[in-house]
Design an enzyme around this catalytic site. Structure first.
Site, PDB file in Angstrom:
ATOM      1  N   TYR A 163       0.819  -1.202   0.000  1.00 17.99           N
ATOM      2  CA  TYR A 163       0.000   0.000   0.000  1.00 17.99           C
ATOM      3  C   TYR A 163       0.863   1.267   0.000  1.00 17.99           C
ATOM      4  O   TYR A 163       0.716   2.110  -0.876  1.00 17.99           O
ATOM      5  CB  TYR A 163      -0.945  -0.044   1.200  1.00 17.99           C
ATOM      6  CG  TYR A 163      -2.220   0.716   0.995  1.00 17.99           C
ATOM      7  CD1 TYR A 163      -3.051   0.997   2.069  1.00 17.99           C
ATOM      8  CD2 TYR A 163      -2.614   1.159  -0.256  1.00 17.99           C
ATOM      9  CE1 TYR A 163      -4.223   1.689   1.907  1.00 17.99           C
ATOM     10  CE2 TYR A 163      -3.780   1.850  -0.429  1.00 17.99           C
ATOM     11  CZ  TYR A 163      -4.582   2.119   0.646  1.00 17.99           C
ATOM     12  OH  TYR A 163      -5.743   2.799   0.494  1.00 17.99           O
ATOM     13  N   GLU A 166       2.413   6.341  -7.024  1.00 14.70           N
ATOM     14  CA  GLU A 166       1.356   7.175  -7.620  1.00 14.70           C
ATOM     15  C   GLU A 166       1.660   8.657  -7.437  1.00 14.70           C
ATOM     16  O   GLU A 166       1.577   9.445  -8.382  1.00 14.70           O
ATOM     17  CB  GLU A 166       0.006   6.835  -6.989  1.00 14.70           C
ATOM     18  CG  GLU A 166      -0.494   5.442  -7.348  1.00 14.70           C
ATOM     19  CD  GLU A 166      -1.675   4.994  -6.478  1.00 14.70           C
ATOM     20  OE1 GLU A 166      -2.433   5.873  -6.007  1.00 14.70           O
ATOM     21  OE2 GLU A 166      -1.816   3.780  -6.262  1.00 14.70           O
TER      22      GLU A 166
END
Lengths: 243, 324
Positions: free
Chosen positions: A166, A173
């Site tokens: 995660y 990103e």
């Protein structure tokens, strides 16, 4: 916040304490099994593609191009999952699933695809790898759950790998969006300025910055939600194991 | 049917803890009176935030319900749920509507820090912008006055968090729309001349468009007001009775023949008119979002009319005649 898919933890799986769930019918179950098998296969193709490209080129650089097409295909295909929730064959929240999938699709198309210059960035490899491993585990988890034969290893992986994947995905990103900023500003990509006959304006550059800022409140919430789910799910199994 | 005195105990609906014990309660005491007594022993829970029920998971009892008419023995056991901090509907409406009224005017007068400094305190050169300001201000002024003098509310209060949600919606959209309409680079609906060398079909109909839009807007404002008055007259002051609304002598209420919630129909019409007048995409968005929300409310109201009244007119649709 797309790295591992969260909101789907309460879905049609018998991993938490048994509750009254309608569940999908036989036809819907068959369809879902096929869907999840296809998706698992698709992301395996991407994983294999990444490894092969690395072995051939001998470097981590520019591996995006070797898996660009299957990535777009299978990530976009995940939009079907919103439909599954809306129709009711998967008991997840439409809003939560929609948010998850749309943020992934946004990164794939509106950032990575649209801003050519970021495609050779290493940050792209970072989030693509995180997504790939996560999705392989997630879709195989669903497949086995639907068939009522969930190996503990898969369940454990699903609720443990996210701890690393995660943050890894989020970092990739954010770095990618950040890398896209100067090009968006220079070219005015997806932006509308005044004056125009609809009296509307939109600055994609500012929008991207706001998107990055939104990770600050959202990411911790999702991460800790997954951690709480992990405690619940894995602790429950521990109880059975000690009997 | 009981004589004499009753006792009331109030338990927490979730934990079942004994919160309050009231002895010497009159059998004809109302739930409202019991709430006042409960409030005395627990000052932080004023009556408006108390939900008193017979069953922990059941419906709230009404303030008007009388103790001796409830299915309880001489010692009544009630369950209490805290509804959270409450705020009166009137307060909410005044804040919700006051914000847009003032915010729009700030953009209209081009208060500093919104547009480039050279435009501070200037006014737009387009007459439609002045017209739009008058319409928008009139609309919210009307709403404020209706809140104070026309509407009769079934519930006194709503949860406090609603005011943040509602104000964000109204204030946010008002600012967004006002920014573009009052912008120095605003483009009003323009009529192009077909023989003009730079003519690009289709032509935008300029003055005619604004005129039609204004008529629609005013018509719907009067319509909306007429419906509010008609609904008010259905309910005598201080009562909470519910009746089916019917057309009155006012032609604007004849729409009741076709629609359950014509106040929403007229509201939609007003904003449609305003969109046409300003030719501004954010206004179109606001109209669309409002339409969706009002349709949800209209369908809910329509359904509860059907449930409550056997003889409800079958021809009526929730919000759009025959369609929705």
């Amino acid at each position: 916040m797309s790295a591992p898919a969260i909101g789907t933890t309460k879905t049609a799986h018998s991993d938490v304490a048994p509750k009254k769930k309608r569940g999908p019918g036989a036809l819907a179950t068959a369809y879902l099994v096929i869907y999840n098998v296809v998706m698992t296969a698709g992301w395996l193709v991407i994983a294999v593609g990444l490894v092969r490209a690395y072995l051939v080129r001998g470097s981590y650089h520019g591996l995006y191009f070797s898996i660009e097409k299957p990535l777009k295909f299978f990530q976009t295909g995940a939009l079907l999952e919103i439909l599954h929730c809306a129709v009711g064959i998967v008991p997840s929240s439409v809003v939560l699933t929609g948010f998850q999938v749309l943020s992934r699709v946004f990164l794939t198309w509106a950032v990575t695809h649209s801003v050519r210059e970021v495609q050779s960035e290493d940050s792209v490899l970072l989030f693509v790898s995180a997504w790939t491993i996560t999705e392989i585990i997630r879709y195989s988890f669903y497949t086995f759950s639907l068939l009522n034969h969930l190996p503990y290893l898969i369940k454990w992986a699903r609720y443990t790998f996210f701890l690393v994947l995660y943050p890894m995905g989020v970092t990739g990103e954010l770095l990618t969006i950040y890398a896209a900023l100067p090009y968006v500003q220079k070219t005015g990509l997806y932006s509308v300025t005044l004056p125009n006959k609809y009296n509307f304006s939109f600055d994609y550059y500012t929008f991207l910055i706001l998107t990055m800022v939104s990770y600050i409140p959202l990411f911790p919430q999702l991460y800790f939600h997954m951690m709480r789910q992990r405690k619940k799910v894995l602790a429950h199994v521990e109880e059975y194991k000690t009997e | 049917f009981k004589h004499g005195i009753c006792t009331v105990e109030i338990l927490d609906a979730k934990t079942k803890d004994k919160l309050c014990f009231l002895d010497k309660v009159e059998p004809n005491a109302t739930i409202g009176e019991i709430k006042s007594m409960f409030h005395k022993s627990h000052p932080q829970w004023y009556a408006a935030r108390q939900s008193i029920r017979l069953d922990p998971k059941g419906k709230s009892l009404k303030d008007e319900d009388v103790l001796q008419h409830l299915p309880v023995g001489t010692t009544a056991t009630f369950y209490f749920r805290d509804l959270g901090a409450q705020i009166s509907w009137v307060t909410v409406f005044l804040t919700e509507y006051g914000g847009p009224l003032l915010l729009y005017l700030m953009f209209y007068f081009r208060v500093p820090f919104i547009y480039a400094p050279k435009y501070d305190f200037t006014t737009s050169k387009h007459w439609v912008v002045h017209l739009a300001c008058m319409c928008h201000s009139f609309h919210y002024l009307k709403r404020l006055l209706e809140t104070l003098f026309v509407h009769r509310f079934s519930h006194g209060t709503m949860p406090l968090r609603n005011i943040f949600k509602n104000c964000t919606y109204y204030w946010g959209f008002a600012a967004w729309m006002a920014y573009y309409i009052n912008h120095p680079l605003y483009t009003p609906p323009i009529r192009y001349y077909i023989n003009h060398p730079l003519y690009t079909p289709p032509p935008i109909y300029g003055e005619q468009q604004v005129r039609i839009a204004l008529i629609i807007f005013l018509f719907c404002q009067v319509g909306n007001f007429s419906i509010h008055i008609a609904l008010r007259n259905l309910r005598p002051p201080g009562s909470k009775t519910r009746k089916i609304p019917y057309p009155t002598k006012n032609p604007f209420t004849w729409i009741f023949l076709l629609v359950s919630c014509p106040n929403y129909t007229y509201e939609l019409g007003s904003w449609f008119g305003f969109t046409l007048m300003t030719q501004c995409l954010p206004v179109a968005f606001f109209t669309a979002v409002g339409f969706i929300q009002m349709t949800v409310w209209a369908k809910g109201k329509h359904r509860s009319y059907l449930k409550e009244f056997r003889d409800y007119p079958p021809l009526r649709s929730p919000i759009l005649p025959f369609v929705l």
